[in-house]
Design a protein around this motif. Sequence first.
Motif, PDB file in Angstrom:
ATOM      1  N   ILE A   1       2.892   8.658  -6.987  1.00 14.22           N
ATOM      2  CA  ILE A   1       2.777   9.122  -6.341  1.00 14.22           C
ATOM      3  C   ILE A   1       4.603   8.895  -5.362  1.00 14.22           C
ATOM      4  O   ILE A   1       5.133   8.637  -5.774  1.00 14.22           O
ATOM      5  CB  ILE A   1       1.844   7.867  -5.505  1.00 14.22           C
ATOM      6  CG1 ILE A   1       0.571   6.941  -6.533  1.00 14.22           C
ATOM      7  CG2 ILE A   1       1.569   8.284  -4.482  1.00 14.22           C
ATOM      8  CD1 ILE A   1      -0.546   7.495  -5.957  1.00 14.22           C
TER       9      ILE A   1
ATOM     10  N   GLU B   1      -3.543  14.121  -1.575  1.00 14.16           N
ATOM     11  CA  GLU B   1      -3.376  13.061  -0.707  1.00 14.16           C
ATOM     12  C   GLU B   1      -4.339  11.806  -1.085  1.00 14.16           C
ATOM     13  O   GLU B   1      -5.748  11.724  -0.982  1.00 14.16           O
ATOM     14  CB  GLU B   1      -3.363  13.251   0.975  1.00 14.16           C
ATOM     15  CG  GLU B   1      -2.673  14.942   1.183  1.00 14.16           C
ATOM     16  CD  GLU B   1      -1.125  13.911   1.430  1.00 14.16           C
ATOM     17  OE1 GLU B   1      -0.675  12.839   1.451  1.00 14.16           O
ATOM     18  OE2 GLU B   1      -0.232  14.214   0.357  1.00 14.16           O
ATOM     19  N   VAL B   2      -3.274  10.444  -1.841  1.00 15.92           N
ATOM     20  CA  VAL B   2      -3.902   9.295  -1.761  1.00 15.92           C
ATOM     21  C   VAL B   2      -3.785   8.154  -1.157  1.00 15.92           C
ATOM     22  O   VAL B   2      -2.445   8.206  -0.593  1.00 15.92           O
ATOM     23  CB  VAL B   2      -3.228   9.224  -3.701  1.00 15.92           C
ATOM     24  CG1 VAL B   2      -4.889  10.434  -4.425  1.00 15.92           C
ATOM     25  CG2 VAL B   2      -2.767   9.059  -3.795  1.00 15.92           C
ATOM     26  N   THR B   3      -4.603   7.226  -1.656  1.00  8.49           N
ATOM     27  CA  THR B   3      -3.992   6.188  -0.579  1.00  8.49           C
ATOM     28  C   THR B   3      -4.195   4.909  -1.866  1.00  8.49           C
ATOM     29  O   THR B   3      -5.804   4.645  -2.392  1.00  8.49           O
ATOM     30  CB  THR B   3      -4.507   5.106   0.728  1.00  8.49           C
ATOM     31  OG1 THR B   3      -4.116   6.553   1.917  1.00  8.49           O
ATOM     32  CG2 THR B   3      -4.104   4.076   0.817  1.00  8.49           C
TER      33      THR B   3
ATOM     34  N   LYS C   1       1.253  -1.489   0.508  1.00  7.62           N
ATOM     35  CA  LYS C   1       0.189   0.069  -0.340  1.00  7.62           C
ATOM     36  C   LYS C   1       0.932   1.195   0.131  1.00  7.62           C
ATOM     37  O   LYS C   1       1.777   1.341   0.223  1.00  7.62           O
ATOM     38  CB  LYS C   1      -1.038  -0.146   1.256  1.00  7.62           C
ATOM     39  CG  LYS C   1      -2.146   1.256   1.177  1.00  7.62           C
ATOM     40  CD  LYS C   1      -3.098   0.681   2.415  1.00  7.62           C
ATOM     41  CE  LYS C   1      -2.365   1.166   3.776  1.00  7.62           C
ATOM     42  NZ  LYS C   1      -3.392   0.957   4.331  1.00  7.62           N
TER      43      LYS C   1
ATOM     44  N   HIS D   1      -3.557   0.828  -2.720  1.00  8.98           N
ATOM     45  CA  HIS D   1      -3.393  -0.816  -2.652  1.00  8.98           C
ATOM     46  C   HIS D   1      -2.274  -1.417  -3.990  1.00  8.98           C
ATOM     47  O   HIS D   1      -2.998  -0.486  -4.872  1.00  8.98           O
ATOM     48  CB  HIS D   1      -4.971  -1.555  -2.482  1.00  8.98           C
ATOM     49  CG  HIS D   1      -5.226  -0.953  -1.509  1.00  8.98           C
ATOM     50  ND1 HIS D   1      -5.277  -1.685  -0.121  1.00  8.98           N
ATOM     51  CD2 HIS D   1      -6.488  -0.332  -1.118  1.00  8.98           C
ATOM     52  CE1 HIS D   1      -5.970  -0.946   0.668  1.00  8.98           C
ATOM     53  NE2 HIS D   1      -7.013  -0.434   0.078  1.00  8.98           N
TER      54      HIS D   1
ATOM     55  N   THR E   1       0.682   5.886   0.389  1.00 13.53           N
ATOM     56  CA  THR E   1      -0.233   6.718   0.662  1.00 13.53           C
ATOM     57  C   THR E   1       0.815   8.086   0.839  1.00 13.53           C
ATOM     58  O   THR E   1       1.477   8.534   0.883  1.00 13.53           O
ATOM     59  CB  THR E   1      -0.980   6.589   2.349  1.00 13.53           C
ATOM     60  OG1 THR E   1      -1.863   5.678   2.630  1.00 13.53           O
ATOM     61  CG2 THR E   1      -1.287   7.826   2.856  1.00 13.53           C
ATOM     62  N   GLY E   2       0.344   8.938  -0.388  1.00 11.85           N
ATOM     63  CA  GLY E   2       1.183   9.619  -0.540  1.00 11.85           C
ATOM     64  C   GLY E   2       0.650  10.879  -1.123  1.00 11.85           C
ATOM     65  O   GLY E   2      -0.968  10.901  -1.527  1.00 11.85           O
ATOM     66  N   ARG E   3       1.580  11.937  -2.397  1.00  9.26           N
ATOM     67  CA  ARG E   3       0.660  12.784  -2.575  1.00  9.26           C
ATOM     68  C   ARG E   3       0.774  11.931  -4.226  1.00  9.26           C
ATOM     69  O   ARG E   3       1.790  11.943  -4.190  1.00  9.26           O
ATOM     70  CB  ARG E   3       1.441  14.108  -2.503  1.00  9.26           C
ATOM     71  CG  ARG E   3       1.242  15.503  -3.187  1.00  9.26           C
ATOM     72  CD  ARG E   3       1.574  16.522  -3.378  1.00  9.26           C
ATOM     73  NE  ARG E   3       2.891  16.165  -3.207  1.00  9.26           N
ATOM     74  CZ  ARG E   3       3.476  16.437  -4.819  1.00  9.26           C
ATOM     75  NH1 ARG E   3       3.156  16.556  -5.875  1.00  9.26           N
ATOM     76  NH2 ARG E   3       4.623  16.120  -4.613  1.00  9.26           N
TER      77      ARG E   3
ATOM     78  N   VAL F   1       5.700  10.011  -2.130  1.00 12.50           N
ATOM     79  CA  VAL F   1       5.532   9.402  -1.081  1.00 12.50           C
ATOM     80  C   VAL F   1       6.819   9.538  -0.979  1.00 12.50           C
ATOM     81  O   VAL F   1       8.295   8.961  -0.478  1.00 12.50           O
ATOM     82  CB  VAL F   1       5.321   7.955  -0.811  1.00 12.50           C
ATOM     83  CG1 VAL F   1       5.440   7.195   1.252  1.00 12.50           C
ATOM     84  CG2 VAL F   1       4.190   7.036  -1.407  1.00 12.50           C
TER      85      VAL F   1
END
Length: 199
Positions: free
Chosen positions: A19, A44-46, A4, A48, A6-8, A21
């Motif tokens: 992405i 900001e997105v996450t 996974k 998988h 999570t970042g911009r 991170v």
Amino acid sequence: MIAKLTGRLDSSGAGHAVIDVGGVGYLVEASARTLDTLGAAGNEVTIHTEMLVGEDFLRLLGFARAEERDWFRLLTSVQGVGAKVALAILSALEIADLQRALASGDSAMVARANGVGPKLAQRICNELKDKAGALGGIAGTGAAATPAAGPQADAVTALSGLGFKPAEASAAVAAANEELGAAATLDALVRLALKKAAK
């Protein structure tokens, strides 16, 4: 293994996104549906992910939901379905539509995806008709959709482990859940589902 991110969202293009991170840009291939959910650059997105490793390549694939990643894995288990074709199917069809197509053997619907011919679409339907039930119940079989996580999903897994076909397990668990209600425990669900499946 990267599961996974999570970042911009740095940027996105046809079939991919970058992405950021912590200052590192990850190039992630994704379906059109997943890319649509990411929105505009700077968000900001996450996401998988699934990492594909070969002798001369390393690819990171991204999915808006874990359920979509599970379907990607299921699709690529079919001979002749690579990452590109699986992403094309997930771009062309909502997961609920894909479940319905598999349940009814509607290969024409699967063939709507780019790069999927009639023969491959038929093979996908034939091979995944029973397996698809394990990923949330198959619409059109009289079974209510089973969530991808929680007591219902665990109950489906338990019944599948006892030898029931995934579609049968999903239908029995859905019927048991309807009778017991939302607060049903795993133990109660499995016991009632076994009775219903045995009928």
